[in-house]
Design an enzyme around this catalytic site. Structure first.
Site, mmCIF file in Angstrom:
data_model
loop_
_atom_site.group_PDB
_atom_site.id
_atom_site.type_symbol
_atom_site.label_atom_id
_atom_site.label_comp_id
_atom_site.label_asym_id
_atom_site.label_seq_id
_atom_site.Cartn_x
_atom_site.Cartn_y
_atom_site.Cartn_z
ATOM 1 C CD GLU A 208 -32.349 48.137 -6.056
ATOM 2 O OE1 GLU A 208 -33.589 48.284 -6.072
ATOM 3 O OE2 GLU A 208 -31.786 47.052 -6.285
ATOM 4 C CD GLU B 163 -36.741 44.063 -7.905
ATOM 5 O OE1 GLU B 163 -35.763 43.313 -8.104
ATOM 6 O OE2 GLU B 163 -36.651 45.141 -7.290
#
Length: 258
Positions: free
Chosen positions: A143, A240
């Protein structure tokens, strides 16, 4: 409409971690993700998922010493054996919990570091992890993270992450595209997603710039959710974000968009 997974590290903080599973299920989620499960025995985390009737979408490999500021070790020279031990530990949890995808955090570049050296270590470690996960039919993701939230983080752009995946060439290695980080670093989210869609393995969301519910800020999530549907995305979308207040009160965005 995409399938949403509650991030239990950030959401439902009104109750202890083990109680967040039931809270997420009660709020309507069918899947969850979280940063790390390793503070708890794998049997306990598996039981909490099963009792709540939830699926586990994603979690991270051990990140090094998180409390001392480490944010992953995949790109850190000299930590290769520790990284490989973390791969084994994360597999233990994933196989018990039925988690299909694991994220390997890259880590921080020390000031004045030789970036090419760190990149070589990262590529080797990610190749090893992808191979180990492939043997269990699991997906590995890397990521890009913005350096405003995590100064010095090794991996920052979707382009760089996808280039590394192409270089390694593992079919089960994908990129985690967090629209929050991508907007801060790159913007042009729709075209970035379209151009890299085949290599995207997990999506995460939060408002920009404040990382709250996705019904505020500068990102048009209604448009992005429609685009995900048009592109045929069938993975999880991890929520998130940091709720503005009580987690349940902020979930009106999901009810409206669904």
């Amino acid at each position: 409409m995409p399938r949403f997974a509650a991030n239990l590290t950030m959401m439902f903080n009104e109750v202890p971690f083990q109680e967040r599973f039931a809270a997420a299920a009660k709020a309507g989620f069918v899947a969850v993700e979280f940063l790390f499960p390793y503070d708890y025995p794998v049997a306990d985390v598996t039981r909490w998922l099963q009792e709540a009737g939830l699926k586990s979408a994603l979690f991270n490999m051990p990140p090094g010493n998180w409390t001392e500021g480490e944010r992953g070790i995949a790109s850190i020279p000299g930590r290769e054996e520790e990284f490989r031990a973390g791969v084994a530990k994360s597999l233990e949890y994933a196989l018990s919990m039925g988690t299909p995808t694991i994220h390997a955090m890259a880590g921080l570049l020390p000031e004045g570091a030789d970036r090419e050296w760190h990149r070589a270590v990262f590529v080797e470690n990610i190749w090893y992890a992808a191979k180990a996960l492939a043997e269990k039919n699991l997906t590995l993701v890397i990521e890009p993270i913005n350096t405003r939230d995590i100064p010095g983080y090794f991996l920052n752009t979707q382009a760089e992450a996808h280039a590394i995946c192409a270089e390694i060439g593992a079919a089960n290695l994908k990129v985690q595209m967090d629209f929050y980080h991508a907007q801060i670093v790159e913007g042009d989210l729709s075209m970035t997603l379209k151009n890299n869609f085949a290599g995207v393995g997990h999506i995460q969301i939060a408002s920009v710039p404040d990382r709250h519910e996705p019904d505020e800020g500068e990102v048009n999530y209604r448009h992005l959710f429609r685009l995900l549907d048009e592109l045929g995305y069938n993975g999880w979308v991890g929520c998130e974000y940091r709720p503005r207040g009580k987690t349940e009160d902020g979930l009106v965005w999901m009810k409206e968009m669904l």
